[in-house]
Design a protein around this motif. Sequence first.
Motif, PDB file in Angstrom:
ATOM      1  N   THR A 199      -8.643 -13.207  15.003  1.00 17.93           N
ATOM      2  CA  THR A 199      -8.012 -12.271  14.062  1.00 17.93           C
ATOM      3  C   THR A 199      -8.477 -10.846  14.319  1.00 17.93           C
ATOM      4  OG1 THR A 199      -9.745 -12.538  12.377  1.00 17.93           O
ATOM      5  CG2 THR A 199      -7.882 -14.075  12.318  1.00 17.93           C
ATOM      6  N   SER A 200      -7.830  -9.919  13.639  1.00 15.94           N
ATOM      7  CA  SER A 200      -8.153  -8.494  13.780  1.00 15.94           C
ATOM      8  C   SER A 200      -7.743  -7.777  12.495  1.00 15.94           C
ATOM      9  CB  SER A 200      -7.400  -7.898  14.971  1.00 15.94           C
ATOM     10  OG  SER A 200      -5.995  -7.935  14.739  1.00 15.94           O
ATOM     11  N   PHE A 201      -8.038  -6.501  12.437  1.00 20.44           N
ATOM     12  CA  PHE A 201      -7.592  -5.709  11.290  1.00 20.44           C
ATOM     13  C   PHE A 201      -6.067  -5.704  11.224  1.00 20.44           C
ATOM     14  CE2 PHE A 201      -6.363  -1.525   9.492  1.00 20.44           C
ATOM     15  CZ  PHE A 201      -6.878  -1.708   8.215  1.00 20.44           C
ATOM     16  N   THR A 202      -5.442  -5.592  12.373  1.00 12.57           N
ATOM     17  CA  THR A 202      -3.976  -5.603  12.421  1.00 12.57           C
ATOM     18  C   THR A 202      -3.418  -6.934  11.930  1.00 12.57           C
ATOM     19  OG1 THR A 202      -3.949  -4.034  14.275  1.00 12.57           O
ATOM     20  CG2 THR A 202      -1.972  -5.377  13.949  1.00 12.57           C
ATOM     21  N   SER A 203      -4.089  -8.041  12.256  1.00 16.70           N
ATOM     22  CA  SER A 203      -3.616  -9.337  11.777  1.00 16.70           C
ATOM     23  C   SER A 203      -3.776  -9.454  10.261  1.00 16.70           C
ATOM     24  CB  SER A 203      -4.347 -10.472  12.485  1.00 16.70           C
ATOM     25  OG  SER A 203      -5.672 -10.629  11.996  1.00 16.70           O
ATOM     26  N   ASN A 204      -4.831  -8.827   9.706  1.00 20.15           N
ATOM     27  CA  ASN A 204      -4.988  -8.819   8.252  1.00 20.15           C
ATOM     28  C   ASN A 204      -3.822  -8.096   7.584  1.00 20.15           C
ATOM     29  OD1 ASN A 204      -7.413 -10.161   8.484  1.00 20.15           O
ATOM     30  ND2 ASN A 204      -8.693  -8.404   7.988  1.00 20.15           N
ATOM     31  N   VAL A 205      -3.440  -6.963   8.157  1.00 17.59           N
ATOM     32  CA  VAL A 205      -2.288  -6.224   7.635  1.00 17.59           C
ATOM     33  C   VAL A 205      -1.038  -7.094   7.752  1.00 17.59           C
ATOM     34  CG1 VAL A 205      -0.821  -4.186   7.937  1.00 17.59           C
ATOM     35  CG2 VAL A 205      -3.310  -3.983   8.167  1.00 17.59           C
ATOM     36  N   GLY A 206      -0.908  -7.806   8.876  1.00 16.11           N
ATOM     37  CA  GLY A 206       0.220  -8.709   9.054  1.00 16.11           C
ATOM     38  C   GLY A 206       0.245  -9.818   8.022  1.00 16.11           C
ATOM     39  N   ASP A 207      -0.940 -10.338   7.667  1.00 12.71           N
ATOM     40  CA  ASP A 207      -1.016 -11.372   6.631  1.00 12.71           C
ATOM     41  C   ASP A 207      -0.576 -10.810   5.276  1.00 12.71           C
ATOM     42  OD1 ASP A 207      -1.869 -13.373   8.333  1.00 12.71           O
ATOM     43  OD2 ASP A 207      -3.996 -13.153   7.839  1.00 12.71           O
ATOM     44  N   LEU A 208      -0.946  -9.575   4.993  1.00 12.41           N
ATOM     45  CA  LEU A 208      -0.522  -8.945   3.737  1.00 12.41           C
ATOM     46  C   LEU A 208       0.994  -8.817   3.679  1.00 12.41           C
ATOM     47  CD1 LEU A 208      -3.166  -6.134   3.139  1.00 12.41           C
ATOM     48  CD2 LEU A 208      -2.468  -7.852   1.477  1.00 12.41           C
ATOM     49  N   ILE A 209       1.580  -8.397   4.775  1.00 16.57           N
ATOM     50  CA  ILE A 209       3.035  -8.261   4.821  1.00 16.57           C
ATOM     51  C   ILE A 209       3.697  -9.636   4.676  1.00 16.57           C
ATOM     52  CG2 ILE A 209       4.981  -7.593   6.299  1.00 16.57           C
ATOM     53  CD1 ILE A 209       3.157  -5.367   7.411  1.00 16.57           C
ATOM     54  N   ALA A 210       3.092 -10.665   5.297  1.00 15.26           N
ATOM     55  CA  ALA A 210       3.622 -12.023   5.160  1.00 15.26           C
ATOM     56  C   ALA A 210       3.527 -12.490   3.709  1.00 15.26           C
ATOM     57  CB  ALA A 210       2.863 -12.970   6.079  1.00 15.26           C
ATOM     58  N   ALA A 211       2.423 -12.149   3.034  1.00 14.15           N
ATOM     59  CA  ALA A 211       2.261 -12.514   1.630  1.00 14.15           C
ATOM     60  C   ALA A 211       3.303 -11.818   0.770  1.00 14.15           C
ATOM     61  CB  ALA A 211       0.851 -12.150   1.154  1.00 14.15           C
ATOM     62  N   SER A 212       3.556 -10.538   1.069  1.00 17.41           N
ATOM     63  CA  SER A 212       4.581  -9.800   0.333  1.00 17.41           C
ATOM     64  C   SER A 212       5.953 -10.423   0.550  1.00 17.41           C
ATOM     65  CB  SER A 212       4.584  -8.331   0.789  1.00 17.41           C
ATOM     66  OG  SER A 212       5.630  -7.617   0.159  1.00 17.41           O
ATOM     67  N   ARG A 213       6.223 -10.843   1.786  1.00 10.96           N
ATOM     68  CA  ARG A 213       7.511 -11.472   2.101  1.00 10.96           C
ATOM     69  C   ARG A 213       7.666 -12.777   1.318  1.00 10.96           C
ATOM     70  NH1 ARG A 213       6.733 -12.294   7.239  1.00 10.96           N
ATOM     71  NH2 ARG A 213       7.159 -10.104   7.706  1.00 10.96           N
ATOM     72  N   TYR A 214       6.569 -13.548   1.247  1.00 13.28           N
ATOM     73  CA  TYR A 214       6.608 -14.799   0.490  1.00 13.28           C
ATOM     74  C   TYR A 214       6.946 -14.532  -0.977  1.00 13.28           C
ATOM     75  CZ  TYR A 214       4.774 -18.678  -2.254  1.00 13.28           C
ATOM     76  OH  TYR A 214       4.633 -19.676  -3.180  1.00 13.28           O
ATOM     77  N   LEU A 215       6.303 -13.522  -1.557  1.00 16.63           N
ATOM     78  CA  LEU A 215       6.560 -13.195  -2.959  1.00 16.63           C
ATOM     79  C   LEU A 215       7.989 -12.709  -3.158  1.00 16.63           C
ATOM     80  CD1 LEU A 215       3.189 -11.436  -3.847  1.00 16.63           C
ATOM     81  CD2 LEU A 215       4.019 -13.603  -4.787  1.00 16.63           C
ATOM     82  N   GLU A 216       8.493 -11.906  -2.217  1.00 17.27           N
ATOM     83  CA  GLU A 216       9.877 -11.440  -2.311  1.00 17.27           C
ATOM     84  C   GLU A 216      10.837 -12.617  -2.327  1.00 17.27           C
ATOM     85  OE1 GLU A 216      11.150  -8.101   0.200  1.00 17.27           O
ATOM     86  OE2 GLU A 216       9.032  -7.814   0.702  1.00 17.27           O
ATOM     87  N   GLU A 217      10.580 -13.622  -1.489  1.00 14.55           N
ATOM     88  CA  GLU A 217      11.463 -14.788  -1.431  1.00 14.55           C
ATOM     89  C   GLU A 217      11.452 -15.566  -2.739  1.00 14.55           C
ATOM     90  OE1 GLU A 217       9.956 -16.860   1.954  1.00 14.55           O
ATOM     91  OE2 GLU A 217      10.941 -15.519   3.399  1.00 14.55           O
ATOM     92  N   ARG A 218      10.372 -15.415  -3.508  1.00 15.49           N
ATOM     93  CA  ARG A 218      10.293 -16.058  -4.824  1.00 15.49           C
ATOM     94  C   ARG A 218      10.810 -15.157  -5.933  1.00 15.49           C
ATOM     95  NH1 ARG A 218       5.003 -19.727  -6.001  1.00 15.49           N
ATOM     96  NH2 ARG A 218       5.993 -19.515  -8.041  1.00 15.49           N
ATOM     97  N   GLY A 219      11.356 -13.992  -5.545  1.00 18.43           N
ATOM     98  CA  GLY A 219      11.840 -13.040  -6.531  1.00 18.43           C
ATOM     99  C   GLY A 219      10.738 -12.313  -7.248  1.00 18.43           C
ATOM    100  N   MET A 220       9.567 -12.179  -6.587  1.00 18.82           N
ATOM    101  CA  MET A 220       8.387 -11.571  -7.200  1.00 18.82           C
ATOM    102  C   MET A 220       7.788 -10.498  -6.282  1.00 18.82           C
ATOM    103  SD  MET A 220       6.580 -15.145  -8.384  1.00 18.82           S
ATOM    104  CE  MET A 220       5.133 -14.298  -9.025  1.00 18.82           C
ATOM    105  N   ALA A 221       8.601  -9.619  -5.758  1.00 18.36           N
ATOM    106  CA  ALA A 221       8.099  -8.602  -4.831  1.00 18.36           C
ATOM    107  C   ALA A 221       6.958  -7.816  -5.473  1.00 18.36           C
ATOM    108  CB  ALA A 221       9.228  -7.651  -4.445  1.00 18.36           C
TER     109      ALA A 221
END
Length: 404
Positions: A78-100
């Motif tokens: 992992t890296s700092f960039t991958s952490n940022v990528g995980d955050l964006i993935a988490a945001s995408r997951y929440l958006e798909e649940r209608g919870m952006a």
Amino acid sequence: MAPQRITFPGHDGNELAARLDMPDGPHLATALFAHCFTCGKDIPAARRIAARLAGMGIAVLRFDFTGLGHSRGEFANTSFTSNVGDLIAASRYLEERGMAPALLIGHSLGGAAVLKAAPLLPQVRAVATIGAPFDPGHVTHNFADALPRIMAEGAAEVSLGGRPFRIGKAFVEDVADAALAPAIAGLKAALLILHAPTDEIVGIDNASQIFLAAKHPKSFVSLDGAAHLILRARDAEYAAGVIATWAGRYLPLTPPAPPPGAPEGVLRVSEADAEGFLQDINSGPHHHVLADEPHAYGGTNKGMSPYGFLSAGLGACTSMTIRMYARRKGWPLDHVSVDVCHDKVHAQDAETGSGDKIDTWRRRIRLTGDLTADQRQRLLEIADKCPVHRTLERSSEVVTELVA
């Protein structure tokens, strides 16, 4: 409501373990929490902040970054960039649940990650950081002695907080190249910076640099006496309260109309300290107070006692009722104050020696203004028509049910 255990795919497809703290009442907004370097979603600060925000109607997703906690993947990759990528993935997951998510919260290196991710998430309206470094490369000082070996061998095992971690060369190079200043300057959301002046892991100068790089609206709050990991309950409670109050200014937290028969909605009391008696009391998204017991009764004296709240309700209702009547009559009442004392006294009609007691509230009412004696007497009579007074004097019913 107990946190929901969920998983979602991270930046590289590995399943990330998360907890979603949902409000018991209306869901008004969503926050995303990023933990500190090599920490996890269940650290005290994360749990406390999530519980406090959930009490306001804000759902909170907190997750373990790739390779940490219960999340899959190799931490060494992992890296700092991958952490940022995980955050964006988490945001995408929440958006798909209608919870952006409208609020991002990051602790330490997680704070740097949310600063980097926020400009990439246009729905984010507020960002809060706790002990965040201005330069993500700052984290390498935690394993400075191992840096030559990491760079020479491509990876090496280091001890962080008494636990072994394998740090890769790619991680070191990535955090060294990460630059937060452009992201902070381009932030379109309100920013709150919390930092301890005596933080020995990430110095207070980092907070100054972040603050200077950001545009308004921006705020700084000092976490006096707190350690970098915010391990003490009172420090976590303070940070949680500040973030919750501040976020209410930037997030749309208008609750739906209360159900018929409950004009004031639902008041929720949640235990804040299992070792004492401290309680969080939330009445809708905008009103929060603490209840406690004095030190003499095993509490921490951080809030009024339950009987103190009863007395406060009686006093407030008395004052409001007097003011409403004087206003309607057009009488020259300048100010009202009500002193309330509570005690338990022997019931007058109890059998001799029974020991039965009743609750007695004594009110001392002060009325200031050019009022006649008849007006003062009438206002004293009106005080007895206060709804809370009448509720206390007549019998009441408390209906209790156990919920899952």
